[in-house]
Scaffold this motif. Structure first.
Motif, PDB file in Angstrom:
ATOM      1  N   GLY A   5      -9.541  -4.697   1.938  1.00  0.00           N
ATOM      2  CA  GLY A   5      -8.173  -5.248   1.793  1.00  0.00           C
ATOM      3  C   GLY A   5      -7.234  -4.217   1.222  1.00  0.00           C
ATOM      4  N   LEU A   6      -7.692  -3.576   0.140  1.00  0.00           N
ATOM      5  CA  LEU A   6      -6.889  -2.561  -0.520  1.00  0.00           C
ATOM      6  C   LEU A   6      -6.683  -1.355   0.402  1.00  0.00           C
ATOM      7  N   PHE A  60       5.850   4.107   4.901  1.00  0.00           N
ATOM      8  CA  PHE A  60       6.540   5.221   4.228  1.00  0.00           C
ATOM      9  C   PHE A  60       6.902   6.338   5.201  1.00  0.00           C
ATOM     10  N   PHE A 106      10.636  12.313  -1.285  1.00  0.00           N
ATOM     11  CA  PHE A 106      10.252  11.079  -1.967  1.00  0.00           C
ATOM     12  C   PHE A 106       9.059  10.414  -1.285  1.00  0.00           C
ATOM     13  N   PHE A 107       9.163  10.233   0.035  1.00  0.00           N
ATOM     14  CA  PHE A 107       8.077   9.549   0.735  1.00  0.00           C
ATOM     15  C   PHE A 107       6.847  10.440   0.871  1.00  0.00           C
ATOM     16  N   ASP A 126     -13.420  -1.893  -0.645  1.00  0.00           N
ATOM     17  CA  ASP A 126     -12.398  -2.937  -0.699  1.00  0.00           C
ATOM     18  C   ASP A 126     -11.498  -2.782   0.524  1.00  0.00           C
ATOM     19  N   LEU A 165      -0.979   7.803  -2.096  1.00  0.00           N
ATOM     20  CA  LEU A 165      -1.745   6.769  -1.413  1.00  0.00           C
ATOM     21  C   LEU A 165      -2.874   7.352  -0.582  1.00  0.00           C
ATOM     22  N   LEU A 189       0.917   0.790   4.064  1.00  0.00           N
ATOM     23  CA  LEU A 189       2.010   1.279   3.228  1.00  0.00           C
ATOM     24  C   LEU A 189       2.381   2.707   3.641  1.00  0.00           C
ATOM     25  N   PHE A 245      -4.166  -2.125   2.893  1.00  0.00           N
ATOM     26  CA  PHE A 245      -2.855  -2.164   2.250  1.00  0.00           C
ATOM     27  C   PHE A 245      -2.295  -0.748   2.095  1.00  0.00           C
ATOM     28  N   PHE A 246      -3.133   0.160   1.628  1.00  0.00           N
ATOM     29  CA  PHE A 246      -2.710   1.554   1.456  1.00  0.00           C
ATOM     30  C   PHE A 246      -2.291   2.161   2.789  1.00  0.00           C
ATOM     31  N   ASN A 299       4.938   9.979  -2.427  1.00  0.00           N
ATOM     32  CA  ASN A 299       4.297   8.662  -2.500  1.00  0.00           C
ATOM     33  C   ASN A 299       3.157   8.528  -1.513  1.00  0.00           C
ATOM     34  N   VAL A 323      14.898  12.137   0.904  1.00  0.00           N
ATOM     35  CA  VAL A 323      14.118  11.045   1.481  1.00  0.00           C
ATOM     36  C   VAL A 323      12.723  11.542   1.849  1.00  0.00           C
TER      37      VAL A 323
END
Lengths: 802, 74
Positions: free
Chosen positions: A209-210, A221, A186-187, A207, A194, A217, A213-214, A190, A183
């Motif tokens: 917004g992006l 995670f 994996f995170f 941006d 990001l 996220l 979002f990152f 990822n 686990v």
């Protein structure tokens, strides 16, 4: 990441128990080097094991059905008793039965091939699945076609004698840690993906917004990593705090919590991207270290129970006059049991006939013992006579053997876990970090109030002792693997820690310093003629004295001419006289034979018609290099010898072990245990090396107990480590390496502290960016891991390979 | 000195977030795919595939004509 793959690949290689490569001969079937104990030859071919030979023959011949009815099931008939079978089976429905058996002889790919194809050889066997690591096989079969006893006999016939143990010995690997690691890894990966745009791509900030979002996220995670994978550190830190200990887990937990809270705050308040990649990476690396340290040799059971040394069942006399097997646990006072040759007495009992016993399990005394009727015999004695009858005195769990075990267990609880270097450093670490954080925060309060909190948290983040916590696990883990390659298997890495502090070595004699097989017989005196040798050899055949067997083997080469025998008179305890070919021979003690010249060791004297011819000496051969090893060791350590045997070889071992060594003979298991305890009370760090069950108590009580194993590496008393007998010569090197390892850990810790100082200077200056953190954290960890790995490699090469 | 001809003009305007919206979908999809692998990994641990890392490789090499029958029986 590459180093993880390298470690994984290395770990795989080490998992296999490496067989010693003494000969360059290869097996004709599997092409593995042939090691001595299991070797078989047939015609021109040499095989590493019986399994290879059978498989090779099966491949060459067409018919391969085996007639199970011809097998000798006698030793296993007790397995068909429902009550005993019930304890052993995993599953049963009608005649379909499933069982897991320990097959210690499994050692190569042919073994797997042969065992898993057993269904071709015998119709009743449905499926066999081998677990190579555990040396176990799962068998399912139809008991109408093949009984369990027949199955066991079949396995024995093809060279895999099963070991039965009612207590399920299946040891599961630590799956939870692997899941946590998975686990976290994996995170971590990822999150890193990001986080990268934040570091390198200015455009992301265009941006929002992006970007948001990152960031969200990454926050999402990191949650499972902190709450699930990292949960162990929080609970450990909490437990330590409650116990009043400042362990290494505390700064780690503090670091994790600070990074998470600060990062989450940054994301929520739109002020930054946080340190989520460092956070997840940190936890992943820490778990990796834990996993690397947890290497265990699954196929060795270091924690044995006494029940694995005694049989499962005993043949008990029934009212109808027959003997029937009943489970050992059901034995009661008054039961009459029958044992055959080489069977082990399960409970204390009275002998019912005149018998010869091997008491070496209990006393360590290697010579067979003769006992008359109505003598008390202790559980654990192995019968050497063809048949022996006993009257049980008490239940099996009240026997001397069981009591000794129970006593050990209760004593062992008091033994505190040793403090390792990390634990010693940790109490200073946490306060130091907190002080630095506090002072730099106070400083910034005066300069720039808005930065005070930032600096305070930065210090806690960057000081999180990830690399420090990794130094010990990786150093010890890698050395343990090196030891494994050299035939020295440790129970866990804590043993290494204790091994480095040893100052007193205690040896058992028989089987430890001397070899089990091979009594060296030497003749001192007038040269014997072949007819005299012939007479002595045949007299030896006629008596059942313990020394007659080696003597007979010594004289074996002489031809067996017929002899005209006169009277043979046995004189109990001293010797015998025999009239052969009209000559009178006296064979026995020096006094009996009236010899003037005396040997300094166990000896048999011979006279012919009143003239002393000379004497045979009997010496156990010491292991290869024993003398050199002990002479090397006595310079640095105090040495002791605890032997269950008599003191006939005192002078010999005095010469080998030096003047300062303590030599004690006729030691019972309790006395050995007491010796260890008294020296422990004197704050000595003891290393005990033994081989038999009689050393079990002392092995468990000493700081490090090492069992030495000659051939059957699956049958040894409970201990901290297992040393293969042919590697005994490296004992001084092993001790030295464990000390060097400690030095290596200190260096690795210094390196990690250096990184901490570098990181702290960024943090205190208030310029710790997530990027600096994301580079510093893995780089420090990797350099520590690389350093410890190279250090051990170098030391091992220096001390052992040369 | 400058080489304007060597620097290609930006092909799309990054300030326009609509053009990047595909990345939300892509990340979502790729995360789900990756999650499937994580679940597969956890399943493989629970399934005991890490208990023995030697015999399965050997088992693969043997003929399975007779064994496949017995396997179905069990």
């Amino acid at each position: 990441m590459i180093f993880i793959i390298v470690i994984a690949a290395k770990a795989r290689n080490i998992c296999k128990v490496t067989q010693p490569e003494k000969k360059t001969l290869d097996c004709s079937h599997c092409h593995q080097p042939v090691s001595h104990p299991l070797a078989h030859t047939k015609g021109d071919n040499t095989y590493c094991c019986f399994g290879c030979m059978v498989v090779d023959n099966l491949l060459q011949s067409s018919s391969n059905e085996l007639d199970i009815s011809i097998l000798n099931t006698d030793p296993y008939t007790y397995l068909d008793t429902p009550k005993i079978k019930e304890q052993l089976l995993d599953f049963k429905e009608n005649d379909f039965e499933k069982i897991t058996l320990s097959l210690p002889q499994i050692h190569c790919s042919s073994c797997i091939y042969l065992l898993e194809n057993l269904s071709d050889v015998s119709a009743g066997i449905l499926n066999v699945t081998v677990n190579f690591g555990l040396k176990q096989a799962n068998l399912s079969y139809r008991s109408e076609q093949i009984k369990l006893s027949q199955l066991a006999a079949l396995l024995t016939h093809i060279g895999y004698a099963p070991e039965f143990n009612p207590a399920k010995t299946q040891r599961k690997t630590n799956n939870k840690l692997l899941v946590k690691m998975g686990v976290a890894g994996f995170f971590f990966g990822n999150t890193m993906l990001l986080a990268f745009p934040e570091y390198f791509d200015e455009t992301l900030s265009h941006d929002s917004g992006l970007q948001q979002f990152f960031r969200w996220l990454m926050l999402a995670f990191s949650l499972p990593v902190v709450l699930y994978s990292g949960s162990g550190y929080f609970s450990a830190a909490y437990k330590n705090l409650r116990a009043g200990i400042l362990g290494i887990d505390l700064p780690i937990a503090l670091g994790i919590a600070t990074i998470f809270i600060r990062s989450a705050y940054e994301v929520i308040s739109h002020t930054g991207a946080g340190y989520f990649d460092s956070l997840t990476g940190l936890i992943f690396f820490l778990l990796l270290g834990k996993w690397y340290q947890q290497k265990t040799y699954k196929n060795f059971s270091f924690n044995r129970d006494f029940t694995s040394f005694i049989p499962l069942a005993a043949q008990v006399l029934q009212p109808n006059g027959n003997y029937e097997p009943i489970p050992v646990a059901d034995l009661k006072k008054g039961h009459i049991i029958r044992l055959k040759k080489n069977e082990v007495l399960p409970a204390d009992a009275l002998s019912q006939n005149k018998i010869t016993l091997d008491y070496s399990y209990i006393t360590g005394e290697s010579a067979p013992v003769s006992k008359n009727e109505n003598r008390k015999i202790f559980a654990g004695a192995r019968v050497l006579s063809e048949q022996a009858f006993f009257e049980i005195l008490d239940t099996a769990d009240c026997s001397y053997l069981a009591q000794m075990w129970a006593q050990n267990k209760s004593n062992n609880i008091a033994q505190a876990a040793p403090k390792n270097l990390t634990d010693k450093l940790a109490p200073y670490f946490t306060p130091a970090i907190l002080l630095i954080a506090l002072f730099s925060a106070l400083f910034w309060m005066r300069v720039d109030t808005s930065k005070a909190i930032l600096v305070f948290t930065s210090v806690l983040i960057v000081a999180c002792p990830c690399a420090l916590a990794l130094a010990e696990p990786f150093a010890s883990g890698s050395l343990m693997r090196h030891f494994g390659k050299q035939g020295f298997f440790l129970k866990n890495t804590q043993v290494l820690e204790r091994l480095a502090q040893i100052d007193h070595l205690i040896f058992d004699k028989t089987g430890t310093l001397t070899q089990l097989k091979g009594i060296l017989v030497q003749w001192h005196g007038i040269k014997l003629s072949s007819s005299e040798k012939n007479v002595l050899s045949q007299v030896a055949q006629k008596t059942n004295h313990p020394l007659s067997e080696p003597l007979q083997r010594h004289l074996k080469s002489t031809a067996n001419h017929p002899i005209k025998w006169g009277a043979i008179t046995q004189h109990e305890g001293v010797g015998l006289t025999a009239i052969a070919n009209a000559d009178t021979y006296a064979i026995g003690t020096a006094l009996f034979v009236k010899a003037t010249e005396k040997a300094n060791t166990t000896a048999i004297y011979v006279s012919k018609n009143g003239d002393v011819l000379g004497y045979f000496t009997f010496n156990q051969q010491t292991r290869l290099h024993t003398k050199a090893v002990l002479q090397k060791l006595q310079k640095k350590y105090s040495l002791s010898l605890l032997s269950g045997d008599n003191d006939s070889e005192r002078s010999r071992f005095r010469a080998i072990m030096g003047d300062k060594a303590t030599l004690l003979f006729n030691q019972s298991p309790y006395q050995k245990l007491a010796y260890v305890k008294t020296h422990k009370r004197q704050q000595q760090n003891l290393l005990m090396i033994g081989d038999g069950l009689n050393d079990a108590g002392a092995l468990q009580q000493s700081d490090v107990g090492i069992s030495i194993c000659e051939k059957n590496i699956n049958f040894f008393p409970p201990s901290d480590a297992l040393l293969q007998a042919h590697q005994f010569q490296y004992l001084p090197q092993f001790l030295k390496l464990s000390q060097k390892n400690k030095l290596g850990i200190k260096w690795a810790m210094a390196i990690s502290l250096l990184y901490n100082v570098a990181g702290l200077s960024f943090a205190v200056a208030g310029v710790l960016s997530p990027l600096v953190c994301a580079i510093l954290m893995p780089v420090s960890s990797i350099s520590v891991v690389l350093f410890t790995g190279l250090w051990n490699q170098l030391q091992v090469r220096k001390l052992i390979r040369n | 000195m400058s080489f304007p001809a060597l620097i290609p003009p930006a092909t799309f305007d990054l300030s326009n977030s609509k053009k990047m919206s595909a990345i939300y979908l892509l990340i979502g999809v790729s995360f789900i795919v990756a999650l499937a692998f994580l679940i597969a990994f956890i399943w493989s641990i629970k399934n005991g595939q890490y208990e023995d890392d030697y015999s399965p490789g050997i088992r693969m090499l043997k003929d399975s004509k007779k064994n496949s029958q017995t396997n179905t029986k069990v």
